[in-house]
Each structure stands twice: as structure tokens, then as C-alpha cells.
Design an enzyme around this catalytic site. Structure first.
Site, PDB file in Angstrom:
ATOM      1  N   ASP B  53       0.838  -1.196   0.000  1.00 57.37           N
ATOM      2  CA  ASP B  53       0.000   0.000   0.000  1.00 57.37           C
ATOM      3  C   ASP B  53       0.881   1.258   0.000  1.00 57.37           C
ATOM      4  O   ASP B  53       0.668   2.180  -0.786  1.00 57.37           O
ATOM      5  CB  ASP B  53      -0.883  -0.075   1.262  1.00 57.37           C
ATOM      6  CG  ASP B  53      -1.554   1.226   1.626  1.00 57.37           C
ATOM      7  OD1 ASP B  53      -2.452   1.632   0.879  1.00 57.37           O
ATOM      8  OD2 ASP B  53      -1.186   1.832   2.644  1.00 57.37           O
ATOM      9  N   ASP B 122      -6.327  -5.892  -2.494  1.00 57.39           N
ATOM     10  CA  ASP B 122      -5.359  -6.365  -1.503  1.00 57.39           C
ATOM     11  C   ASP B 122      -4.260  -7.196  -2.175  1.00 57.39           C
ATOM     12  O   ASP B 122      -3.084  -7.088  -1.816  1.00 57.39           O
ATOM     13  CB  ASP B 122      -6.052  -7.232  -0.447  1.00 57.39           C
ATOM     14  CG  ASP B 122      -7.031  -6.427   0.409  1.00 57.39           C
ATOM     15  OD1 ASP B 122      -6.975  -5.179   0.368  1.00 57.39           O
ATOM     16  OD2 ASP B 122      -7.857  -7.053   1.096  1.00 57.39           O
ATOM     17  N   GLU B 125      -1.809  -4.947  -3.976  1.00 58.90           N
ATOM     18  CA  GLU B 125      -0.905  -4.304  -3.020  1.00 58.90           C
ATOM     19  C   GLU B 125       0.142  -5.302  -2.516  1.00 58.90           C
ATOM     20  O   GLU B 125       1.331  -4.985  -2.453  1.00 58.90           O
ATOM     21  CB  GLU B 125      -1.712  -3.731  -1.846  1.00 58.90           C
ATOM     22  CG  GLU B 125      -2.568  -2.542  -2.256  1.00 58.90           C
ATOM     23  CD  GLU B 125      -3.479  -2.025  -1.155  1.00 58.90           C
ATOM     24  OE1 GLU B 125      -3.932  -0.879  -1.263  1.00 58.90           O
ATOM     25  OE2 GLU B 125      -3.760  -2.776  -0.185  1.00 58.90           O
TER      26      GLU B 125
END
Lengths: 234, 234
Positions: B53, B122, B125
Site C-alpha cells: 500500500d 489487496d 498491493e
């Protein structure tokens, strides 16, 4: 141009010498100062602040990721949020005397902007953005190793109130459990009362904690329970 | 272990070969899969997602900072927010077939988690976090030059609705101004109506815009006004 005393201070305290001093100037130019001196054709520090914000997000994340190899994502995220915020960045900014060297317009100066935490935070971000552009990520990390990481490692930004949450998340990884805090004892006069609390998980007592309020005793119990669970898991 | 077909695909499509394949495995291990296979002692991808992230935040910020040297901070921040989000990251994830290779537990699989945008985000990332650890920031940038930056540069994430805001901010830099949008013309049947709108600033007409709704015509007018103002400023 940025104050010569500041250039010396950066070199002497942190071993930092900018190759491109215009970046350092830009980082310490508030928009109010640039607007007041159109003849100087200055860039304010807002674009560097945009970049520096992301530089700090990554460098702090990487520090946490490597320093706490066993922490779950939730704990990392919480400590990152507590470390990367106005309160901490404005503190670092003051410690490095950035608040002294930021160039402000007269109106902002008179309104006390120099003491404003968000302005100090912005300056800290802009400085790190400039340092990143001038010398790359490793130079930023070296600077943060002096002014930021030791404070994070010393627990300055870990909210004490997190132990109960940590324990709950740890226990509920594999499904719901019942967590209860029982007051065992309460003694002493009102102004120096002591509480003793037990944390009970699915009917089994995991640890005892103590503190000057029920909440503090619960946190203490949660912290001890977590420590003993983690010791057993290894 | 991650699917061998995926390892080939990464090499052939993006020139990526992991030195440490365990990082790639970790990035494609959803917590539901790790929980379902305790005997494999797997790490799920959540810590890599935490790191990735921040890696994406910085790499995209740096791309925008360098690509748009004249943009003020506000425009950069807006485009970063639109580019670094669930919608975009889940899209990149699907385009790179990451959704096909993420390892899920049975319950999650049955509940359709593979198609969930947050799960795809997710994974994107976590993959970038793993690539960063394995090969450093430049390798991530090289990957993003293939899958992310061209889309940002093509305006895929700039909300069209930003022109009016941009114009307002541009005009109000030096104090309040009066901005008005006047409908000049409206023609055609309901299903293919055309609007013509003028943007009027402090009583002076700056530009005309057209579109299939009043809003679109206003955006068009704001965009043209901004372009002509910026052309004059140079």
C-alpha cells in the site's frame, strides 16, 4: 534563500548537504511568503509536501515491517497511523528547528502560523520530499534513523489502550471467543485507589493486571495475557 | 506453492522473476487459505499488503509529481486519490490475472470472494509489496510503467467533474470571484438533447461549452476556460 545558519545546522547535526539548494529553499517557502514576493518568482512547498507525505508513509512502513516481523497487519497499521500524523510530524519538525526556518508571509506570521502544528507538519513533509528528490530514499532513511525511528521504537506513539484490542484480535484469529475482565480487588482511598483485574477467556483465567483505574488494570491484564500467549506460541 | 503457469506468465508478460519465490507465495496466500491449511504453516498476505500500500502510494506520487511539473498540490492529490483506490487497483489486479491465482479457503471461494474488488485490490498491493522487498523500488516502477502509469496518463482516473473545481481554485487563488454558468441553448429531442453553456466570471464570459447534459456542458466550459487562462498566463 534559506538561512545560512540552517544550512550549517543541517550539515552539523544530520550530516545533510543538499546538492540542489533550490529544493531546500522550496521546502521552506510557505505559500504566504511566495504570494507576498511575486518579484522573486518563488515556488511554495506544497508540491514537495505532496511527495514527502508519500515518502514518509513508505519509509515508516518499511521500518515497522522489518522491525516487527511477527506483528499482524492490524498492529502495524495502528502504529503507522499513530507515527505518521500531525502530532508526531510537528514534534519532529520542532526538534529539528524547522519551525524556526520556514519562510512565512507577514499576515501568517502575525497570526501565529509558525506555532501551528499543521504548518510544522507540512514543513517536515516538504523537507523529506526535497531530500528524497535531491539524494534518494536512503538519505531520507538515514535522517529518520536520527529523528524518527528511535522514538517509534521507544513506544512513544503506541497508544497504551491498544493491548485489549491486540488481545482480542489475537484470540479471535480462528473464530469467536468469549473475553471477560473481572475485577478481583479494589483498595485504597479514592485518590490512590488500586484495582486488580483478571482477563478470563472462554471461562479460563489468562492473566492478572493492576492499575490505578479499572481501565488501566484491564490494559495491564491484556498486555500480560498477550505476552504469555506469544511466549507459548514460539 | 504458487501456480507454475503464473510464474511463467509474470516472466513472459512483465519480465519479472522473483529471486525469493516464498515472497510471491506469501503475496498470493489469502488468510482464509492459510487458516484452512495450518499444517502448511503459511503466512497470509496481509503484512505484504500493508507494505505494498505504501509502496504504491509513493511510486504513484512520484510519477504524478514528475509528469505534471506545473500542477498545484491540490490537483496532484486529487488524481492520486483517484488512481490509488479500490476501483483502480482491482482493475489492475484483474488485468494482470492476479484474481485467478490468489489462493482462497473453501468458504471464501464459495462466497464469491475471488470476484470481490477489495480482495483483488489487496492482492495487487501484496504483490507490489513482495516485488519491492525482492527487487527494490525500481522493479516496482518498471512493472507499474506497464500496467498503471499509461492508464493514469491517459486520464482514465481523472474524474471529469474536476474541471469546475479546478477552475474555481485557479480563479480564487488571489481572492473571491463570482463564477456563474449560463445556459445559452438547449436543443434536440430528450434522448439526444444538446446543451450549450457559458462560464461567466465577474460578469465576463470566459468560454462556451457543450454537452449532452447541463453538467457536461458546464464541465466542458470550465475546461476550455482553464485552458485559455493557462495559455494566457504563460
Amino acid at each position: 534563500m534559506v538561512d545560512a545558519a540552517f544550512v550549517s545546522e543541517l550539515r552539523e547535526r544530520y550530516g545533510i548537504e543538499f546538492k540542489n539548494l533550490r529544493l531546500l529553499d522550496e521546502a521552506f517557502t510557505h505559500s504566504s511568503y511566495a504570494n507576498e514576493h511575486p518579484e522573486l518568482d518563488l515556488r511554495d512547498n506544497e508540491r514537495l509536501e505532496f511527495l514527502g507525505d508519500a515518502v514518509l508513509e513508505l519509509t515508516v512502513s518499511e521500518f515497522l515491517y522489518k522491525r516487527y516481523p511477527d506483528w499482524p497487519e492490524g498492529e502495524l497499521t495502528r502504529l503507522r497511523a499513530a507515527s505518521v500524523c500531525t502530532r508526531s510530524f510537528s514534534l519532529f519538525s520542532r526538534e529539528a528547528h524547522f519551525d524556526k526556518y520556514i519562510r512565512l508571509g507577514k499576515g501568517e506570521e502575525q497570526s501565529g502560523a509558525r506555532k501551528r502544528h499543521t504548518l510544522q507538519e507540512d514543513t517536515f513533509e516538504a523537507f523529506n520530499g526535497a531530500l528524497y528528490l535531491d539524494q534518494g530514499k536512503d538519505a531520507v532513511v538515514k535522517f529518520l534513523q536520527q529523528v524518527v525511528f528511535p522514538k517509534i521504537a521507544a513506544g512513544e506513539f503506541s497508544a497504551a489502550s491498544d493491548h485489549k484490542t491486540f488481545l482480542q484480535e489475537y484470540l479471535q484469529k480462528d473464530g469467536p471467543v468469549d473475553i471477560r475482565y473481572d475485577v478481583l480487588d479494589e483498595e485504597g482511598p479514592a485518590h490512590e485507589r488500586q484495582f486488580a483485574v483478571a482477563v478470563v477467556v472462554d471461562g479460563q483465567r489468562l492473566a492478572k493486571g493492576e492499575g490505578r483505574s479499572k481501565k488501566m488494570a484491564e490494559q495491564d491484564a491484556a498486555k500480560k495475557a498477550l505476552a504469555s500467549l506469544k511466549a507459548k506460541a514460539h
